[in-house]
Design a protein around this motif. Structure first.
Motif, PDB file in Angstrom:
ATOM      1  N   GLN A  14      44.414  57.514  40.452  1.00 22.29           N
ATOM      2  CA  GLN A  14      43.242  56.680  40.737  1.00 22.29           C
ATOM      3  C   GLN A  14      43.253  55.418  39.891  1.00 22.29           C
ATOM      4  O   GLN A  14      42.893  54.333  40.348  1.00 22.29           O
ATOM      5  N   ARG A  15      43.693  55.569  38.639  1.00 28.04           N
ATOM      6  CA  ARG A  15      43.772  54.402  37.780  1.00 28.04           C
ATOM      7  C   ARG A  15      44.751  53.388  38.348  1.00 28.04           C
ATOM      8  O   ARG A  15      44.514  52.182  38.287  1.00 28.04           O
ATOM      9  N   GLN A  16      45.861  53.881  38.866  1.00 29.41           N
ATOM     10  CA  GLN A  16      46.828  52.951  39.417  1.00 29.41           C
ATOM     11  C   GLN A  16      46.225  52.225  40.622  1.00 29.41           C
ATOM     12  O   GLN A  16      46.493  51.065  40.841  1.00 29.41           O
ATOM     13  N   ARG A  17      45.364  52.908  41.363  1.00 30.75           N
ATOM     14  CA  ARG A  17      44.669  52.246  42.476  1.00 30.75           C
ATOM     15  C   ARG A  17      43.741  51.147  41.964  1.00 30.75           C
ATOM     16  O   ARG A  17      43.598  50.097  42.587  1.00 30.75           O
ATOM     17  N   ILE A  18      43.097  51.396  40.811  1.00 29.04           N
ATOM     18  CA  ILE A  18      42.242  50.357  40.224  1.00 29.04           C
ATOM     19  C   ILE A  18      43.105  49.144  39.871  1.00 29.04           C
ATOM     20  O   ILE A  18      42.729  47.992  40.138  1.00 29.04           O
ATOM     21  N   GLY A  19      44.282  49.422  39.296  1.00 31.18           N
ATOM     22  CA  GLY A  19      45.200  48.335  38.960  1.00 31.18           C
ATOM     23  C   GLY A  19      45.613  47.546  40.197  1.00 31.18           C
ATOM     24  O   GLY A  19      45.742  46.324  40.159  1.00 31.18           O
ATOM     25  N   ILE A  20      45.787  48.247  41.298  1.00 29.38           N
ATOM     26  CA  ILE A  20      46.146  47.563  42.553  1.00 29.38           C
ATOM     27  C   ILE A  20      44.973  46.706  43.031  1.00 29.38           C
ATOM     28  O   ILE A  20      45.136  45.556  43.419  1.00 29.38           O
ATOM     29  N   ALA A  21      43.765  47.255  42.950  1.00 31.04           N
ATOM     30  CA  ALA A  21      42.577  46.500  43.360  1.00 31.04           C
ATOM     31  C   ALA A  21      42.455  45.226  42.536  1.00 31.04           C
ATOM     32  O   ALA A  21      42.145  44.147  43.062  1.00 31.04           O
ATOM     33  N   ARG A  22      42.713  45.347  41.229  1.00 30.82           N
ATOM     34  CA  ARG A  22      42.622  44.165  40.367  1.00 30.82           C
ATOM     35  C   ARG A  22      43.643  43.111  40.806  1.00 30.82           C
ATOM     36  O   ARG A  22      43.329  41.924  40.873  1.00 30.82           O
ATOM     37  N   ALA A  23      44.859  43.568  41.115  1.00 29.75           N
ATOM     38  CA  ALA A  23      45.894  42.617  41.518  1.00 29.75           C
ATOM     39  C   ALA A  23      45.533  41.945  42.840  1.00 29.75           C
ATOM     40  O   ALA A  23      45.863  40.786  43.070  1.00 29.75           O
ATOM     41  N   LEU A  24      44.804  42.672  43.705  1.00 31.45           N
ATOM     42  CA  LEU A  24      44.466  42.114  45.018  1.00 31.45           C
ATOM     43  C   LEU A  24      43.259  41.181  44.952  1.00 31.45           C
ATOM     44  O   LEU A  24      43.004  40.431  45.891  1.00 31.45           O
ATOM     45  N   ALA A  25      42.500  41.213  43.853  1.00 29.37           N
ATOM     46  CA  ALA A  25      41.237  40.481  43.775  1.00 29.37           C
ATOM     47  C   ALA A  25      41.419  38.990  44.022  1.00 29.37           C
ATOM     48  O   ALA A  25      40.553  38.335  44.591  1.00 29.37           O
ATOM     49  N   LEU A  26      42.554  38.442  43.603  1.00 30.87           N
ATOM     50  CA  LEU A  26      42.757  37.001  43.776  1.00 30.87           C
ATOM     51  C   LEU A  26      43.468  36.672  45.091  1.00 30.87           C
ATOM     52  O   LEU A  26      43.916  35.556  45.292  1.00 30.87           O
ATOM     53  N   ARG A  27      43.537  37.644  45.971  1.00 30.63           N
ATOM     54  CA  ARG A  27      44.165  37.465  47.286  1.00 30.63           C
ATOM     55  C   ARG A  27      45.546  36.844  47.184  1.00 30.63           C
ATOM     56  O   ARG A  27      45.830  35.758  47.720  1.00 30.63           O
ATOM     57  N   PRO A  28      46.432  37.535  46.449  1.00 30.37           N
ATOM     58  CA  PRO A  28      47.767  36.970  46.219  1.00 30.37           C
ATOM     59  C   PRO A  28      48.642  37.063  47.456  1.00 30.37           C
ATOM     60  O   PRO A  28      48.354  37.818  48.382  1.00 30.37           O
ATOM     61  N   LYS A  29      49.714  36.260  47.454  1.00 29.37           N
ATOM     62  CA  LYS A  29      50.692  36.363  48.528  1.00 29.37           C
ATOM     63  C   LYS A  29      51.861  37.235  48.098  1.00 29.37           C
ATOM     64  O   LYS A  29      52.566  37.787  48.925  1.00 29.37           O
ATOM     65  N   LEU A  30      52.075  37.257  46.754  1.00 28.15           N
ATOM     66  CA  LEU A  30      53.180  38.056  46.226  1.00 28.15           C
ATOM     67  C   LEU A  30      52.641  38.985  45.147  1.00 28.15           C
ATOM     68  O   LEU A  30      51.907  38.542  44.261  1.00 28.15           O
ATOM     69  N   VAL A  31      52.983  40.240  45.239  1.00 25.48           N
ATOM     70  CA  VAL A  31      52.593  41.179  44.202  1.00 25.48           C
ATOM     71  C   VAL A  31      53.858  41.759  43.581  1.00 25.48           C
ATOM     72  O   VAL A  31      54.760  42.200  44.286  1.00 25.48           O
ATOM     73  N   ILE A  32      53.896  41.684  42.245  1.00 22.26           N
ATOM     74  CA  ILE A  32      55.049  42.228  41.537  1.00 22.26           C
ATOM     75  C   ILE A  32      54.682  43.621  41.033  1.00 22.26           C
ATOM     76  O   ILE A  32      53.701  43.790  40.318  1.00 22.26           O
ATOM     77  N   CYS A  33      55.429  44.615  41.471  1.00 20.18           N
ATOM     78  CA  CYS A  33      55.151  45.986  41.057  1.00 20.18           C
ATOM     79  C   CYS A  33      56.191  46.360  40.011  1.00 20.18           C
ATOM     80  O   CYS A  33      57.350  46.608  40.334  1.00 20.18           O
ATOM     81  N   ASP A  34      55.778  46.360  38.750  1.00 26.87           N
ATOM     82  CA  ASP A  34      56.720  46.651  37.671  1.00 26.87           C
ATOM     83  C   ASP A  34      56.673  48.141  37.350  1.00 26.87           C
ATOM     84  O   ASP A  34      55.818  48.577  36.604  1.00 26.87           O
TER      85      ASP A  34
END
Lengths: 333, 298, 308, 336
Positions: D164-184
């Motif tokens: 669930q925490r990782q989902r929160i991290g994903i939500a945070r990354a999506l908040a700025l409506r990015p075009k590229l997401v880097i999954c480290d």
């Protein structure tokens, strides 16, 4: 392989006191390890697999943890009933262990040669010189290059893979009859993992010892293990010959794990993960612990805790703790 | 992956079952707080109830043992000193000075230390090297000697004591804050904020500073006891508060010359002092166990 | 190892230079004429002028600093006007007494503090541990000047079994040693206990148990050796507090050491002696810390081999 | 890739170095080349998988692209704009379209902030994305989007499980409506059962939002599962790159072959027995990389030329680019 078990765990219960309450880390686990065979103890976080290993060795951290029930019979003697001095004598000599993180498991302030040699000095009363010679021999055996030079190095001067070899050398020092390896390759890179698994398999073959491999990774043990014991929330949920269990899973948790793995070949398909999160040991559901994440769950699963029984229609040593084992077997692809 | 298995064993071990004891150290926290509140209240209102006049001398009431009736008919519960002053009144006044000096020093040392620690820990590089070498020099110099030296030059006064003690105590705050800032700065959630575009000031304010609060408070509780002790030591040596504002150290020093006739002058303030410092120690330990077990070496 | 020793030596010199500079800065920062402050209000103009010349106060600050440094290097802190002797030699005469007191206190602390700490850790959360912890807390919280006075009251005046002040015999050493050692010992107990408790959950201690070693070997060889590493550093730093404590203890027990000379000299405004005493004690402290650093390097191969 | 479309991200000859300080005076005495000349493209909506072991520099590549590490040389073009030379104000505008999901679901969330605060921080920093009065509904929408209960917005991270925490991290990354997401290493810290959930979520998001991913992982099966293109890194360099199908079916670089051979196989009985390639030794220190080909110290094919001549990353055997003088087709490693 003789059928006589070397180690026999029966109804093992281990509890831990935590600041949030008492947790039953192992809840009635039973399984056997036969002479010369390799058993994989599989499970995710909180399954109790590492605690089971600690109990087998008698090194459960006190005073927080304690064994509250069951027996661990080793070579006919119940380890839990033996006095502390007797179990200590067995550790290292008869039963040895390799841990997950070789860096923290080796003492940073002693030279590796001395740490390996300590086994001979303390258990066999060997002289410093004899212990050193034995340590050197062992380091060569586990494949540490330039062993003479490295004898006087400290653990921090070794790479992760070499450290794990040192750990293995130490564990093998007194030719134990049972080696327990707790996630021995989890902290290592893939190519180094392959080296270590290869080494363990070779050494087991040479020594004829029994090997218990504790891991969360279904793939790592597939090649080397004879049998697999799957744990979930402190209980054994499925056990049997590894190929039989992997190919004909009779517990929804095992089937779910298999469906969660992305394949390295073949067509890419959408994964079929298990729903929900790993169990919270402080707040386990009634009946079957896996019930909230299970597609097969029925009312019976909430009322009645399933026991480990022979998987319906499968050859004898395959057992599963699921009320709906038959359905799981037929529904699987 | 087995971290939960391991966590279970490692986090569980340091304490026995706490289910019977509530949260870690709550009894100790209650005890420490209660004692400290009593001292603070006594220091705040005590001098209003038992008047103390630093220049008064009543030779007929000199060196009366505890429980004596004085010439004006009042009861000297803790006896009188060499000039006939009521010891209780003097001690209440002393409590006020000790606590005030302790708090003022902490505020000064804490402000300097936290600022330096944040700067060193967050920015790192040469700034960190310079500031921490400075702290090392400070630590390599026995702080009481530095205090004695400065106090000897500045002369006895309450303000000077605060300055002197703050100078010798900021390092602890700086080190703890730096350590916390350093580890926090490397945490992934700070990186996450940076990738969102957060600037330096925002990162310090929102991520780093909040993480420092708990350890700094723990340090403050532990340190205030040390500061009060140091103040008493300096005053005992005649380098702390002047005779007109007699802190406990001054009173104890005065009593030294009358040990044969009046043991109470030196012993009673010492007990009061030790009890306060013990209570602060108990509170500090309990807070540390609860909020930041890593600070054990303080 | 050589690189490590060199590094620590370099740092020690650096710290001493820092200490010297702090004294210089503080002397100059204090409002008023340093010569006047050093001589006191009853000095005459000629004396002040002479001292001003000696300190080079007429020159620029940088020149003053240079003069000061060169004087310090030659151990020249001027004449003591009050005692009519060379300041540094006055201080040096007092060093043996202080060293005797401090080293006895250190020895006593180590011999009692370490074992108590180990016992407390092994019996953690039992009544033995609680008792030791209470003792340690009291030891850390009791003002040493007060403790000294109480002990004089009890043992010298009350029971009359030990001398109250002065030096000369072993009996004279008992009370000052106890007073000086107690806070240090208390800290040692606490550090050993917490340090050991921290490492007993480390992986290598588990490994040592899995190797089937005796519990005493596990604790005393594998755990304690690692626990000592952080303890050693803090002990080195706390030794400064012990040295500072000599000032108080020597005053209380009229022990003829550097600390008492320091306090007497402050009273006499004999600042040459004051500076010499402080710098000497600082040097002893830096020396001890250098030793501690070397022990640290010996205990921890990661530190020792870092430079290689 | 057709030449007429500009890739979303073009990385060219990227170098990232870390200073190596002396123990005595803490002076910089040298540099560790964590990333030593890495180039790749990611098209809009595409996924590049970057695989490698520890010390390969794959995470440093990610951190350099999002600006957490300084780029020592080379260029990072995002929609044609070079991130290494943009003025700060423009940089903030561009960078926000490039977000990151971190490895550790425990360390990557501020323990003192609620889920809502964690997600809205992005909008506080960039006030033009979401107006303040829309914060609450947008947070709910994002939480629902990543499969969390929107009523849990006021909770703290420690009240959630790892997945669930990782989902929160994903939500945070999506908040700025990015075009590229880097999954480290975004799924490597998770339990297998949970890892699959997050992988499925990432795949859904890519489809629904048209995201492009730079997917960094050490687990080849996971990379194969999610990537279109795959690049294999070793000691700061890319040694082989190809489409997912080709790389796994016909790897030509010995290192890739060894990696593939070492992947644990849960069903070894289902295929013909294979001879495993087990390479010896460990990854050398990036502070002192071998001359010539960096893999030669562990390579069974190494010859003298490998020590003197650095093999170029260029198409080999008429297939895809690989940096090996002795590239060789081996198909028996994996039955495709």
């Amino acid at each position: 392989m003789t059928s006589e078990p070397l180690l026999s765990v029966r109804d093992l219960r281990v509890e831990f006191s935590t600041s949030a309450g008492v947790v039953t880390a192992v809840d009635g686990a039973s399984f056997d390890v036969r002479r010369g065979e390799t058993v994989a103890l599989l499970g995710e976080s909180g399954s109790g697999k590492s605690v089971t290993a600690q109990a087998m060795l008698g090194i459960i951290p006190k005073p927080a943890g304690r064994v509250t029930g069951g027996s661990i019979e080793y070579d006919g003697r119940d380890l839990l009933a033996l006095p502390a001095t007797a179990t200590r004598e067995l550790r290292g000599r008869e039963i040895a262990m390799v841990f997950q993180d070789p860096l923290s498991s080796l003492n940073p302030v002693f030279r590796v040669g001395a740490q390996i040699g300590e086994m001979f000095r303390k258990h066999r009363g060997a002289s410093r010189k004899e212990a050193r010679a034995e340590a050197l021999e062992l380091m060569r055996r586990v494949g540490i290059p330039a062993a003479e030079k490295r004898l006087d190095d400290y653990p921090h001067q070794f790479s992760g893979g070499m450290r794990q070899r040192v750990m293995i050398a130490m564990a093998l020092a007194l030719s134990p009859r049972l080696l327990i390896a707790d996630e021995p390759t989890t902290a290592l890179d893939v190519t180094v993992q392959a080296q270590i698994m290869d080494l363990l398999a070779r050494l087991q073959d040479e020594e004829g010892m029994s090997l218990v491999l504790i891991t969360h990774d279904l793939g790592v043990v597939a090649d080397v293990a004879d049998r697999v014991v799957l744990m979930y929330a402190g209980r054994v949920v499925e056990a049997g010959p590894i190929r039989e269990v992997y190919e004909h899973s009779a517990h929804p948790y095992t089937a779910g794990l298999m469906g969660s793995l992305p394949a390295i070949d073949g067509p890419r398909e959408r994964l079929t993960p298990i729903q929900g999160a790993p169990p919270d040991l402080l707040d386990l559901p009634s009946g079957c612990s896996f019930r909230p994440r299970c597609a097969f769950a029925s009312e019976r699963c909430a009322d009645e805790e399933p026991v480990l029984l022979g998987a319906p229609g499968r050859p004898a040593p395959h057992s599963s703790a699921c009320h709906h084992a038959g359905k799981v077997l037929t529904d699987a692809p | 992956m087995t971290s939960t298995d391991l966590d279970l064993t490692t986090t569980a071990v340091p304490r026995p079952a706490t289910s019977t004891r509530g949260r870690a150290g709550s009894a100790r926290i209650r005890f420490g707080l209660a004692v400290i509140i009593v001292y603070v209240v006594a220091a705040a209102i005590g001098p209003w109830l038992v008047r103390f006049d630093p220049v008064a001398t009543r030779t007929q009431d000199r060196l009366k043992p505890p429980g004596s009736r004085l010439s004006d008919g009042s009861l000297a519960i803790l006896g009188t000193d060499q000039v006939g002053q009521d010891l209780l009144a003097q001690m209440l006044q002393g409590a006020r000075i000790s606590i005030a000096v302790g708090l003022a020093t902490l505020l000064l040392a804490g402000t300097i230390g936290v600022t330096v620690g944040l700067a060193a820990g967050y920015f790192g590089g040469w700034l960190d090297s310079v500031l921490m070498r400075l702290a090392d020099i400070q630590l390599a110099f026995p702080s009481i000697l530095l205090a004695i030296f400065i106090a000897a030059l500045l002369g006895p006064s309450v303000v000077n004591v605060v300055i002197v003690l703050a100078v010798s105590n900021w390092v602890t705050f700086a080190r703890v804050t730096r350590g916390q800032a350093l580890t926090t700065r490397r945490r992934e959630f700070v990186d996450a904020s940076r990738t969102l575009g957060a600037g330096t000031w925002r990162l310090i304010r929102r991520c780093v500073l909040p993480a420092c609060i708990a350890p700094v408070l723990v340090v403050a509780t532990v340190e205030i006891g040390h500061v009060i002790l140091a103040e008493a030591s300096l005053s005992f040596l005649g380098l702390g508060t002047p005779a007109s504002t007699p802190s406990w150290g001054v009173t104890i020093a005065n009593g030294r010359n009358y040990l044969a006739d009046a043991w109470w002058i030196s012993t009673v303030p010492g007990i009061a002092l030790a009890f306060l410092v013990v209570s602060l120690g108990v509170l500090g330990d309990a807070l540390r166990d609860r909020y930041d077990p890593r600070l054990r070496s303080l | 190892m050589a690189a490590y020793v060199l590094r620590r030596l370099f740092f020690s010199v650096f710290v001493l230079w820092g200490a010297v500079t702090i004294i210089f800065v503080v002397l100059r920062l204090v409002p008023g004429d340093p010569a006047y402050i050093m001589l006191g209000p009853d000095a005459d103009q000629a004396q002040v002028a002479a001292l001003r010349a000696q300190l080079g106060l007429d020159h620029s600050l940088i020149q003053q600093y240079a003069t000061y440094l060169s004087n310090v290097v030659r151990l020249d802190f001027g004449q003591s006007f009050r005692l009519n002797a060379d300041s540094m030699s006055l201080v040096l005469q007092r060093v043996p007494a202080t060293v005797q007191l401090a080293s006895t206190a250190l020895l006593v602390s180590l011999l009692i503090g370490l074992p108590l700490g180990v016992v407390a850790a092994l019996r953690a959360n039992t009544w033995i541990d609680r008792g030791i912890s209470v003792f340690s807390l009291l030891g850390q919280s009791t003002p040493s000047f007060w403790l000294g006075i109480v002990m004089i009251l009890l043992f010298a005046r009350g029971l009359q079994v030990l001398p109250s002040s002065g030096s000369g015999s072993w009996a004279h050493l008992v009370l000052p040693t106890i007073t000086l050692a107690l806070p240090f010992l208390a800290i040692l107990v606490r550090l050993t206990r917490s340090g050991l408790l921290e490492v007993v959950h480390e992986g290598y201690v588990q490994t040592a148990r899995a190797k089937g070693l005796l519990e005493s070997t596990v604790i005393l060889s594998h755990a304690l050796r690692n626990a000592l590493i952080p303890i050693v550093t803090v002990v080195g730093l706390q030794f400064g507090a012990l040295l500072g404590g000599t000032v108080i203890v020597e005053t209380v027990f009229a022990w003829p050491g550097v600390g008492r000379l320091l306090i007497d000299s402050i009273g006499r405004r004999d600042y040459g002696v004051v500076q010499a005493s402080i710098l000497l004690v600082a040097t002893i402290f830096v020396g001890i810390n250098l030793l501690v650093d070397l022990i640290y390097g010996f205990l921890d191969p990661r530190v020792r081999l870092a430079g290689d | 890739m057709p030449p007429e479309t500009t890739p979303l991200l073009q990385v060219r000859d990227l170098h990232t170095t870390f200073p190596l300080r002396s123990a005595l005076l803490r002076r910089t005495v040298g540099h560790v080349q964590a990333v030593a000349g890495v180039s790749f493209d990611i098209p809009a909506g595409g996924t590049l998988g970057l695989v490698g072991e520890s010390g390969s520099g794959k995470s440093t590549v990610a951190r350099t692209i999002v600006g957490l590490e300084k780029c020592a040389a080379g260029s990072i073009l995002f929609e044609g704009e070079d991130l290494t030379s943009l003025p700060p104000a423009r940089m903030r505008q561009v960078r926000r379209q490039l977000q990151m999901i971190f490895q550790d679901p425990y360390a990557s969330l501020n323990p003192r902030a609620t889920v809502e605060q964690i997600i809205t921080e992005a909008w506080e920093i960039h006030p033009d994305v979401v107006p303040r009065d829309r914060f609450k509904p947008e947070v709910r929408e994002l939480l629902e989007r990543v499969g969390l209960n929107p009523d849990h917005a006021a909770r703290y991270p420690h009240q959630f499980s790892g997945g669930q925490r990782q989902r929160i991290g994903i939500a945070r990354a999506l908040a700025l409506r990015p075009k590229l997401v880097i999954c480290d290493e975004a799924v490597s810290a998770l339990d297998v059962s949970v890892q699959a959930q997050v992988l499925n979520l990432l795949a859904e998001l890519r489809e629904d939002l048209g995201l492009a991913y730079l997917f960094i992982a050490h687990d080849l099966s996971v990379v194969r599962h999610i990537s279109d293109q795959v690049a294999v890194m070793y000691l700061g360099r890319i040694v082989e790159t190809a489409s997912q199908q080709e790389l796994f079916a016909e790897p030509v670089h010995p290192y890739t072959q060894a990696l593939l051979s070492a992947v644990p196989d849960p069903l070894p009985w289902a295929r013909p027995p294979r001879t495993p390639i087990i390479i010896g030794g460990d990854v050398p220190s990036p502070a002192d990389p071998p001359s010539g080909c960096r893999f030669r110290t562990r390579c069974w094919k190494a010859q003298d030329v490998c020590a003197t001549e650095d093999p170029a990353l260029e198409p080999r055997l008429g297939l895809h680019p690989a940096a090996c003088h002795f590239a060789e087709r081996r198909t028996e490693l994996v039955v495709g």
